[in-house]
Design a protein around this motif. Sequence first.
Motif, mmCIF file in Angstrom:
data_model
loop_
_atom_site.group_PDB
_atom_site.id
_atom_site.type_symbol
_atom_site.label_atom_id
_atom_site.label_comp_id
_atom_site.label_asym_id
_atom_site.label_seq_id
_atom_site.Cartn_x
_atom_site.Cartn_y
_atom_site.Cartn_z
ATOM 1 N N SER A 133 -10.004 -3.083 -6.547
ATOM 2 C CA SER A 133 -9.277 -2.075 -5.049
ATOM 3 C C SER A 133 -10.458 -1.485 -5.747
ATOM 4 O O SER A 133 -11.909 -1.049 -6.210
ATOM 5 C CB SER A 133 -8.331 -1.516 -6.361
ATOM 6 O OG SER A 133 -8.640 -1.223 -7.432
ATOM 7 N N MET B 69 -4.348 2.725 0.586
ATOM 8 C CA MET B 69 -5.672 0.901 -0.438
ATOM 9 C C MET B 69 -5.851 -0.077 1.344
ATOM 10 O O MET B 69 -4.343 -0.211 1.911
ATOM 11 C CB MET B 69 -5.294 0.352 -0.281
ATOM 12 C CG MET B 69 -5.655 -0.863 -1.404
ATOM 13 S SD MET B 69 -6.200 -1.001 -3.310
ATOM 14 C CE MET B 69 -5.361 -2.762 -3.412
ATOM 15 N N ALA C 65 -9.431 -4.712 -0.891
ATOM 16 C CA ALA C 65 -9.681 -5.427 -2.543
ATOM 17 C C ALA C 65 -10.366 -6.515 -2.474
ATOM 18 O O ALA C 65 -10.284 -7.271 -1.448
ATOM 19 C CB ALA C 65 -8.911 -5.834 -3.102
#
Length: 126
Positions: free
Chosen positions: A34, A116, A119
Amino acid sequence: MARDIVRTANAPAPPPMYSQAVRAAGLVFVSGTSPHDVATGKIVGDTIQEQTRQCLKNVAAILEAAGSSLERVVSATVIIYDENDFPGMNEEWVKWFPKDPPARQGARMPVRIPGMRIAVAAIAEG
């Protein structure tokens, strides 16, 4: 076949159900990593470029702990929340892999983690 679990304090710790990376068969398999800052635990950046940069910094730290590097990445998986972020992600990606980039595939992020956007997972020569 022997395998070694790779851990470093220089990248965010993964949840307990998987390792940052595993070294086996001459390769290093880096889990989806991440854009979290290791010092603060917070997601770095609001843009896909900033988050891509942080993911790659974290992957680089894990690879270094495994005795490898980004230059030795042979395959990468970009796990992205919004497919509209691909152009911005690619903009940052080419700065890290300007020549002879690794093979790459994309996947849709299976869960929503607030803030987020990306990743990155990688496989590198050990």
